[in-house]
Design a protein around this motif. Structure first.
Motif, short mmCIF file in Angstrom:
data_model
loop_
_atom_site.label_atom_id
_atom_site.label_comp_id
_atom_site.label_asym_id
_atom_site.label_seq_id
_atom_site.Cartn_x
_atom_site.Cartn_y
_atom_site.Cartn_z
N THR A 181 0.81 -1.22 0.00
CA THR A 181 0.00 0.00 0.00
C THR A 181 0.84 1.27 0.00
O THR A 181 0.29 2.35 -0.12
CB THR A 181 -0.91 0.02 1.24
OG1 THR A 181 -0.09 0.00 2.42
CG2 THR A 181 -1.83 -1.19 1.24
N ARG A 217 1.49 6.22 -2.05
CA ARG A 217 0.56 5.27 -1.45
C ARG A 217 -0.40 4.73 -2.51
O ARG A 217 -0.85 5.47 -3.39
CB ARG A 217 -0.23 5.95 -0.33
CG ARG A 217 -1.26 5.04 0.35
CD ARG A 217 -1.81 5.66 1.59
NE ARG A 217 -0.81 5.71 2.66
CZ ARG A 217 -0.91 6.50 3.73
NH1 ARG A 217 -1.94 7.29 3.88
NH2 ARG A 217 0.04 6.49 4.65
N PRO A 244 2.17 -0.15 14.50
CA PRO A 244 1.22 0.70 13.78
C PRO A 244 1.36 2.16 14.19
O PRO A 244 1.52 2.47 15.38
CB PRO A 244 -0.14 0.14 14.18
CG PRO A 244 0.13 -1.28 14.56
CD PRO A 244 1.47 -1.27 15.18
N GLN A 252 0.62 6.58 12.48
CA GLN A 252 0.00 7.43 11.47
C GLN A 252 1.00 8.48 11.03
O GLN A 252 1.74 9.04 11.84
CB GLN A 252 -1.25 8.11 12.03
CG GLN A 252 -2.39 7.13 12.38
CD GLN A 252 -3.54 7.85 13.05
OE1 GLN A 252 -3.37 8.40 14.12
NE2 GLN A 252 -4.69 7.85 12.40
N ILE A 294 -0.82 2.49 9.78
CA ILE A 294 0.04 1.72 8.86
C ILE A 294 1.12 1.01 9.65
O ILE A 294 1.42 1.35 10.80
CB ILE A 294 0.68 2.63 7.80
CG1 ILE A 294 1.52 3.74 8.48
CG2 ILE A 294 -0.37 3.22 6.86
CD1 ILE A 294 2.30 4.60 7.52
N THR A 313 5.18 -0.37 8.72
CA THR A 313 6.22 -0.21 7.70
C THR A 313 7.35 -1.19 7.91
O THR A 313 7.59 -1.67 9.02
CB THR A 313 6.80 1.22 7.70
OG1 THR A 313 7.41 1.47 8.97
CG2 THR A 313 5.70 2.25 7.44
N GLU A 369 5.17 0.28 2.91
CA GLU A 369 4.07 0.47 3.86
C GLU A 369 2.99 -0.57 3.61
O GLU A 369 2.71 -0.94 2.47
CB GLU A 369 3.49 1.87 3.70
CG GLU A 369 2.15 2.08 4.43
CD GLU A 369 1.25 3.07 3.72
OE1 GLU A 369 0.20 2.68 3.22
OE2 GLU A 369 1.63 4.27 3.67
N SER A 380 -0.99 -0.94 5.00
CA SER A 380 -2.02 -0.37 5.86
C SER A 380 -2.58 -1.45 6.78
O SER A 380 -2.60 -2.64 6.44
CB SER A 380 -3.14 0.23 5.01
OG SER A 380 -3.91 -0.79 4.40
#
Length: 1009
Positions: A124, A150, A227, A229, A237, A239, A257, A259
């Motif tokens: 994503t 994204r 996780p 933001q 997300i 990573t 990334e 999600s």
């Protein structure tokens, strides 16, 4: 005085045997179900199913994670682009500031790589963040340049990139790409205190690890984030990021990334338990593994019980297998069970190896173990109902009896308690009425006992039982016992028969014996029934001193589920061929009976052009291409062939049981014909020929073990893959002995480079006129047993594109070893072997100068003839030689690439005469003539000549008389780890030859050739 005798009521006398019968039969059923292991087996089956589902889901997610993180090619490309730009602009990667035009150009190049990665990896998002000149220890109030793209729908990849959004990028790049900006777009990355420091771990953890562990490869510095933001209104997300490192200097971070919603879609909680009563959790824990940090969860159960409090704790380990009991929640009213399986994300001895990522399948206890609890409840209720009903019947009938009847009581007492009581008529109304009541009572008790069988039948579990009484010689059996074994239904109700007849009847089931566990007295029967479909029954037996108790149950559904799981375990789901595990298992079985193998062949097929199809048409067409090839192999192989898909595009075929090789070669030709005739359709009416490269190793000619055959077939396939692609090649032991290290020593080369597993021995170069040591040549020696010579190291490095790493090791390690030789005189030089078409970076040269500045003028750069020189590289080396006041030598003069043209191009100060000319020069006129011509050519250009490979006095004397300037060889001095002086005896010989040469009466004659 009369003695009072103890008496009993008639009611008591009648109740005892009736209740005994009732209790005996009730306990028989209850004991066989509860204590016979049925409930425990149901519980174990529930945990087995839970474990299997979590393992399958773990394997799927782990495979996806490894596919998502296959970014080494993109990392290398970004590093190459960065190095090329900074080299062209005259700066370093550490100077790529946020507002630098070089940074903007680099990010412009990188942005297309990020788009390609999104389309290829089905992720994503992807991003690059450059550090610039910021302090790596500073976390907040910094601005960094980068690109963040994204893809909210990674499954679809439209050609116009309409599904992409830009999260971070400059306006120039945004306009150029033509991709819309997300609502939280920003031209740069702002690391502020508005977000917790953990929100920036995706950048700082791998980047700072690169500084803390400079000796570790970038791939071992990878980091999976929790996780977070990017901005306040952004999605959650996770990573995966790695540091960008150029020539040992970290300058940024590259990553992908995923999600949280995308990951949740891969955790279908409804497969855990019925009625959606389960949840999947993606967690992180430490080595103790008692508390789990919840990263994300799917399914309502976790949120209902734990809300947003997050973490889980284990109350009790290892309930069964990998399952455990969870710490209860304040909102939970019963037990909670979980099964944890861990991912293999980090290698050992890496910075983040303590983060153990795993997946937990969580189920409520009443849902997981509900079926067994229901069975227990039904059994207990049935027992209570039967006992109460029997007791009431006994009480009612006993009250009818008013008079003690001794004869009737004796007969009742002597009757078989397991059979209905039958009394003879006495023709006395009162006694006959009593007898009738007793018979009615007996029938009622038997009927009450049979209710357990009916209740068990209502549970949808077919169960039958028997008790063989050794003393009484009879066997009691329950309803459906013989029906479970597929015998005729003459015994559809419970009853009694003598032991001999029962055992004879049960013996008929032996012909259906499928497998047995004699030690635990458990047998599994494959039953043949009238319906025609196969069925299975399991029999458990408990042997006691005076009786044998057995319980039989219909386990058809369990066996079907087991066989389904075994099929999914042993067969590749894409091609329906055997998978790797099943292939090796079958080979072990075959090779345990070598007499059946006769002549065999191991064939390894590797599909050609699969990457092209995946990259051009997508992975769906790549999968169809693989299925098409699998169908060809299956269709064109005989019954005595084991066909398996080992990995993405690799197939193994083992043919055996043949009388001659021609049978196998015919099959190979048939497969080739099938491949050649198959046209694979592609979109737009395009077509494609199915092609594969293959290698064959013969049994038993090449090897008699399947491991060696696989290794040989793999080598043959590797050879054809890198030569005549699309053909089939048979294994050659000569080629394997010569070149197998190219295939099997890749990791050994990486280990040699990473751990600097080389050392240097020094061979003296002696002045031909005085015998004194003029210089030493640094000769590489490997500490890895797999490499027998430096030539093997260079050959493998060339095939792996790692000549640059060998060149850098040579310069730094040889000079380090030379400087450590304290006994060497200050004016003695060092010859360093340099690869002609390789060059160090400017940063390498600067570091080398800083380390060895006092010794730079003693260096002689010796260009080998193994590689064709690169003029750009050579000119850079010549520039350094000029600045250092060092020298240049040409190795192996007169052979390979090193001839007169190289002298004109490089103008070296020294040339080395190749040992092929020096060998037997004292007895070969032709070699003497060649030597004289070469010396004449070099003397005119004032180039010093070194003769290498001198192995005896005759060669040395001829070389001195001919006029060479320096000598090198085993006769003059052996290579040693500690640089040594020349043997005084050899020095004396050299001086004597020179005195004789200068004598006016000296005359040198050469033998005729």
């Amino acid at each position: 005085m009369k003695q009072n005798k103890k008496t009993h009521s008639m009611m008591r006398k009648m109740m005892i045997p009736m209740l005994f019968v009732l209790l005996l039969q009730a306990l028989l059923f209850v004991g066989t179900i509860i204590f016979g292991g049925t409930v425990d087996q149901l519980n174990r089956n529930a945990f087995d199913i839970l474990n299997e589902r979590v393992i399958n889901r773990k394997n799927y997610i782990e495979n996806e994670m490894h596919r998502w993180t296959s970014i080494s090619g993109t990392v290398q490309k970004i590093n190459s682009q960065a190095e090329e730009l900074v080299a062209r602009s005259g700066i370093t990667v550490a100077e790529l500031s946020a507002n630098s035009p070089v940074t903007a150009e680099l990010l412009d190049l990188v942005s297309q790589d990020l788009i390609d990665l999104l389309e290829k990896q089905s992720i994503t998002g992807s991003f690059v963040v450059l550090n610039g000149q910021d302090d790596p220890k500073q976390t907040f109030d910094v601005v960094k340049a980068g690109v963040y793209l994204r893809d909210m729908n990674p499954i679809s990849n439209p050609e116009d990139n309409s599904d992409l959004l830009i999260e971070r990028a400059s306006s120039v790049i945004t306009k150029k790409l033509g991709i819309p900006m997300d609502t939280g777009w920003s031209p740069q990355f702002h690391f502020t205190e508005d977000f917790p420091a953990e929100s920036y771990d995706y950048y700082y953890k791998p980047f700072r690890a690169a500084f803390e562990y400079p000796e570790i490869s970038y791939s071992d510095l990878c980091y999976w984030s929790r996780p977070f933001q990017l901005s306040t209104d952004d999605i959650s997300i996770i990573t995966y990021s790695v540091p960008l490192i150029s020539n040992g200097v970290p300058y940024g971070v590259f990553g992908i990334e995923l999600s949280v919603d995308y990951l949740k879609s891969m955790l279908p909680y409804d497969e855990i338990a019925s009625d959606k009563a389960g949840s999947y959790l993606l967690t992180v824990t430490d080595a103790d593994a008692m508390e789990f940090e919840n990263l994300l969860s799917s399914g309502p159960v976790f949120r209902q019980l734990y809300g947003d409090e997050g973490n889980l704790r284990i109350q009790k380990r290892n309930i069964y297998g990998d399952s455990f009991l969870l710490q209860p929640s304040a909102r939970a009213s019963g037990d909670l069970y979980g099964c944890v399986q861990y991912f293999k994300l980090y290698n050992s001895n890496t910075p983040f190896e303590d983060d153990r990522w795993g997946i937990i399948g969580m189920v409520k206890g009443d849902k997981l173990l509900g079926f067994s609890a229901k069975v227990e409840m039904i059994v207990v209720v049935s027992l209570a109902v039967s006992l109460v009903a029997g007791l009431l019947i006994v009480l009612v009938i006993s009250r009818i009896v008013t008079k003690p009847i001794t004869q009737l009581a004796r007969k009742v007492k002597n009757s078989n308690p397991n059979l209905p009581v039958k009394l003879d008529k006495t023709r006395i109304a009162e006694i006959d009425q009593l007898a009738k009541a007793v018979e009615s009572l007996s029938d009622s008790v038997a009927e009450s006992a049979s209710k357990l069988s009916k209740i068990i039948e209502m549970t949808s579990t077919a169960i039958g039982a028997f008790e063989l009484n050794k003393k009484e010689g009879n066997t009691f059996y329950t309803e459906h016992l013989f029906e479970i074994f597929g015998l005729q239904d003459d015994y559809s109700t419970h009853g009694m028969m003598d032991n001999e007849a029962f055992l004879k009847k049960l013996e008929q089931t032996r012909r259906f014996l499928d497998e047995a566990n004699e030690r635990d007295r458990v047998w599994l029967y494959q039953v043949s029934r009238q319906q025609g479909s196969p069925s299975w029954a399991r029999l458990r037996v408990v042997v006691e001193s005076d009786r044998i108790i057995g319980v039989a149950e219909d386990v058809t559904q369990q066996i079907i589920e087991k066989k389904k799981i075994e099929y999914e375990r042993d067969y590749d789901l894409l091609t329906n061929l055997l998978n790797r595990r099943a292939f090796y298992t079958l080979l072990v079985e075959l090779f345990s009976q070598p007499e059946q193998l006769k002549i065999g062949a191991m064939m390894m097929f590797d599909l050609d052009n699969l990457k092209h199809i995946n990259d051009t048409y997508g992975h769906d067409y790549g999968d169809q291409y693989i299925r098409c090839a699998a169908a060809i192999l299956r269709k064109n192989t005989p019954a005595n062939a084991v066909v398996s898909r080992m990995s993405g595009d690799e197939f193994y075929i083992f043919l055996y049981g043949c009388e001659e090789k021609e049978q196998i070669l015919d099959t190979v030709e048939q497969i080739k014909q099938g491949l050649a005739e198959t046209i694979f359709p592609l979109p737009g009416d395009a077509t494609f020929r199915v092609r594969a490269s293959a290698g064959i190793a013969w049994y038993p000619d090449d090897a008699d073990s399947y491991e060696q055959l696989i290794r040989y077939a793999d080598f043959a396939m590797y050879t054809v893959k890198h030569t005549v692609k699309g053909q089939v090649m048979q294994f050659s032991i000569e080629e394997y002995q010569r070149d197998s290290y190219l295939l099997h020593n890749k990791e050994e080369l990486n280990k040699l480079i990473d751990e600097r597993l080389i050392e240097y021995h020094f061979q003296p170069i002696v002045d031909a006129s005085t015998g004194e040591v003029f210089a030493y040549e640094a000769l590489m020696r490997s500490k890895v047993d797999a490499f027998k010579s430096p030539l093997e190291i260079l050959t493998l490095a060339r095939s792996q594109s790692k000549l640059y790493e060998i060149e850098r090791l040579t310069w730094f390690c040889s000079m380090e070893a030379f400087v450590a030789q304290k006994q060497i005189l200050p004016d003695v030089r060092i010859f360093i072997n340099s690869i002609a078409n390789q060059n160090l970076s400017r940063q390498d040269f600067a570091e080398f100068e800083q380390l060895y500045r006092p010794h730079l003028n003693r260096i002689v750069v010796e260009l080998t003839e193994e590689e064709k020189p690169n003029s750009a590289f050579s000119s850079q080396k010549q520039e350094c030689i000029r600045l250092w006041q060092a020298s240049l030598a040409l190795d192996d003069f007169g052979t390979g690439y090193n001839g007169e043209a190289m002298l004109l191009c490089l103008t070296p100060q020294f040339v080395k005469i190749d040992m092929s000319i020096v060998r037997n020069v004292d007895t070969d006129r032709n070699r003497q003539k060649i030597l004289q011509n070469l010396l004449s050519y070099t003397k005119e250009r004032r180039i010093k000549v070194i003769a290498e490979g001198v192995e005896n006095r005759g060669e040395m004397e001829t070389l001195i008389h001919t006029g060479v300037d320096y000598l090198q060889g085993y006769y003059v001095g052996m290579p040693q780890k500690t640089a040594s002086l020349v043997n005084p005896e050899v020095v004396a010989q050299i001086q004597a030859i020179n005195r004789k040469k200068k004598s006016p009466t000296a005359h040198r004659s050469y033998p005729k050739s």
